[in-house]
Write a protein that holds these residues in place. Structure first.
Motif, PDB file in Angstrom:
ATOM      1  N   SER A  48     -47.106  41.579  28.630  1.00 52.81           N
ATOM      2  CA  SER A  48     -48.313  41.621  27.817  1.00 52.81           C
ATOM      3  C   SER A  48     -48.636  40.243  27.270  1.00 52.81           C
ATOM      4  N   ARG A  49     -49.758  40.196  26.588  1.00 50.75           N
ATOM      5  CA  ARG A  49     -50.270  38.901  26.148  1.00 50.75           C
ATOM      6  C   ARG A  49     -49.553  38.402  24.904  1.00 50.75           C
ATOM      7  N   ASN A  50     -49.514  39.180  23.874  1.00 46.76           N
ATOM      8  CA  ASN A  50     -49.018  38.700  22.584  1.00 46.76           C
ATOM      9  C   ASN A  50     -47.587  39.133  22.278  1.00 46.76           C
ATOM     10  N   SER A  51     -47.340  40.408  22.424  1.00 43.86           N
ATOM     11  CA  SER A  51     -46.043  40.930  22.004  1.00 43.86           C
ATOM     12  C   SER A  51     -44.932  40.642  22.998  1.00 43.86           C
ATOM     13  N   GLY A  52     -45.336  40.284  24.227  1.00 45.97           N
ATOM     14  CA  GLY A  52     -44.316  40.041  25.232  1.00 45.97           C
ATOM     15  C   GLY A  52     -43.683  41.309  25.770  1.00 45.97           C
ATOM     16  N   ASP A  53     -44.327  42.437  25.526  1.00 45.29           N
ATOM     17  CA  ASP A  53     -43.837  43.688  26.115  1.00 45.29           C
ATOM     18  C   ASP A  53     -43.832  43.578  27.632  1.00 45.29           C
ATOM     19  N   THR A  54     -42.863  44.215  28.247  1.00 43.55           N
ATOM     20  CA  THR A  54     -42.758  44.190  29.694  1.00 43.55           C
ATOM     21  C   THR A  54     -42.471  45.581  30.235  1.00 43.55           C
ATOM     22  N   TYR A  55     -42.843  45.787  31.480  1.00 41.70           N
ATOM     23  CA  TYR A  55     -42.298  46.934  32.189  1.00 41.70           C
ATOM     24  C   TYR A  55     -42.207  46.583  33.660  1.00 41.70           C
ATOM     25  N   TYR A  56     -41.327  47.321  34.366  1.00 41.35           N
ATOM     26  CA  TYR A  56     -40.914  46.938  35.703  1.00 41.35           C
ATOM     27  C   TYR A  56     -40.988  48.101  36.677  1.00 41.35           C
ATOM     28  N   GLY A  57     -41.116  47.723  37.935  1.00 43.01           N
ATOM     29  CA  GLY A  57     -41.005  48.719  38.984  1.00 43.01           C
ATOM     30  C   GLY A  57     -39.571  49.202  39.110  1.00 43.01           C
ATOM     31  N   ASP A  58     -39.404  50.400  39.589  1.00 41.73           N
ATOM     32  CA  ASP A  58     -38.076  51.008  39.651  1.00 41.73           C
ATOM     33  C   ASP A  58     -37.111  50.218  40.522  1.00 41.73           C
TER      34      ASP A  58
ATOM     35  N   GLY B  82     -33.646  46.377  35.653  1.00 37.85           N
ATOM     36  CA  GLY B  82     -32.259  46.033  35.358  1.00 37.85           C
ATOM     37  C   GLY B  82     -31.773  44.780  36.058  1.00 37.85           C
ATOM     38  N   ARG B  83     -32.530  44.291  37.031  1.00 43.50           N
ATOM     39  CA  ARG B  83     -32.137  43.074  37.749  1.00 43.50           C
ATOM     40  C   ARG B  83     -33.112  41.929  37.511  1.00 43.50           C
ATOM     41  N   PHE B  84     -34.379  42.237  37.341  1.00 44.05           N
ATOM     42  CA  PHE B  84     -35.415  41.224  37.170  1.00 44.05           C
ATOM     43  C   PHE B  84     -35.909  41.239  35.726  1.00 44.05           C
ATOM     44  N   THR B  85     -36.274  40.046  35.244  1.00 43.79           N
ATOM     45  CA  THR B  85     -36.799  39.915  33.882  1.00 43.79           C
ATOM     46  C   THR B  85     -37.994  38.980  33.892  1.00 43.79           C
ATOM     47  N   ILE B  86     -39.056  39.415  33.244  1.00 43.95           N
ATOM     48  CA  ILE B  86     -40.246  38.583  33.093  1.00 43.95           C
ATOM     49  C   ILE B  86     -40.289  38.037  31.677  1.00 43.95           C
ATOM     50  N   SER B  87     -40.588  36.759  31.565  1.00 46.64           N
ATOM     51  CA  SER B  87     -40.732  36.124  30.261  1.00 46.64           C
ATOM     52  C   SER B  87     -41.885  35.137  30.347  1.00 46.64           C
ATOM     53  N   ARG B  88     -42.227  34.594  29.200  1.00 47.61           N
ATOM     54  CA  ARG B  88     -43.314  33.635  29.197  1.00 47.61           C
ATOM     55  C   ARG B  88     -43.138  32.635  28.067  1.00 47.61           C
ATOM     56  N   ASP B  89     -43.723  31.475  28.281  1.00 44.44           N
ATOM     57  CA  ASP B  89     -43.893  30.528  27.198  1.00 44.44           C
ATOM     58  C   ASP B  89     -45.371  30.186  27.139  1.00 44.44           C
ATOM     59  N   ILE B  90     -45.709  29.162  26.444  1.00 42.45           N
ATOM     60  CA  ILE B  90     -47.130  28.883  26.212  1.00 42.45           C
ATOM     61  C   ILE B  90     -47.854  28.501  27.505  1.00 42.45           C
ATOM     62  N   ALA B  91     -47.103  28.008  28.484  1.00 41.57           N
ATOM     63  CA  ALA B  91     -47.758  27.478  29.675  1.00 41.57           C
ATOM     64  C   ALA B  91     -47.511  28.293  30.943  1.00 41.57           C
ATOM     65  N   LYS B  92     -46.399  29.020  30.995  1.00 40.36           N
ATOM     66  CA  LYS B  92     -46.019  29.657  32.250  1.00 40.36           C
ATOM     67  C   LYS B  92     -45.483  31.072  32.008  1.00 40.36           C
ATOM     68  N   VAL B  93     -45.470  31.805  33.094  1.00 34.08           N
ATOM     69  CA  VAL B  93     -44.805  33.099  33.127  1.00 34.08           C
ATOM     70  C   VAL B  93     -43.700  33.003  34.176  1.00 34.08           C
ATOM     71  N   TYR B  94     -42.559  33.565  33.845  1.00 35.43           N
ATOM     72  CA  TYR B  94     -41.384  33.430  34.694  1.00 35.43           C
ATOM     73  C   TYR B  94     -40.916  34.803  35.191  1.00 35.43           C
TER      74      TYR B  94
END
Length: 119
Positions: free
Chosen positions: A52-62, A66-78
């Motif tokens: 998500s944009r502000n809260s950084g909430d995430t959800y993943y495909g099945d 448990g193996r992949f993680t999405i994160s972000r900083d001000i410039a990029k999404v990882y």
């Protein structure tokens, strides 16, 4: 002109890790919801996860939970990918602007980066 650019793909052995990055020009990425999708040869484009944009909430495909993680900083999404499997081999795309597993909801797409996992 809006452009999303993925980087960080490559060849890795099964069990290894990679981190993909998504950067943008023409928009302020921190203000957008961003997702990762992937597409293997001969298969449909598959939802990996989104943030998500502000809260950084995430959800993943099945298949990656448990193996992949999405994160972000001000410039990029990882996309941090751990315990990679050969079936994770695909072209990985970042996309904006939705918080959904439905690819048709995304207006902006990168060109993709290849991830190959050897057994």
């Amino acid at each position: 002109q809006v452009q999303l650019v993925e980087s960080g793909g490559g060849l890795v052995q099964a069990g290894g890790s990679l981190r993909l990055s998504c950067a943008a020009s023409g928009l302020t990425l921190s203000m957008y919801r961003v997702a990762w999708f992937r597409q293997a040869p001969g298969k449909e484009r598959e939802f990996v996860g989104c943030i998500s944009r502000n809260s950084g909430d995430t959800y993943y495909g099945d298949s990656v939970k448990g193996r992949f993680t999405i994160s972000r900083d001000i410039a990029k999404v990882y996309l941090q990918m751990n315990r990679l499997k050969p079936e994770d081999t695909a072209i990985y795309y970042c996309a904006a602007d939705a918080y959904s597993d439905i690819k048709e909801k995304y207006n902006y797409w990168g060109q993709g980066t290849q991830v190959t996992v050897s057994s």
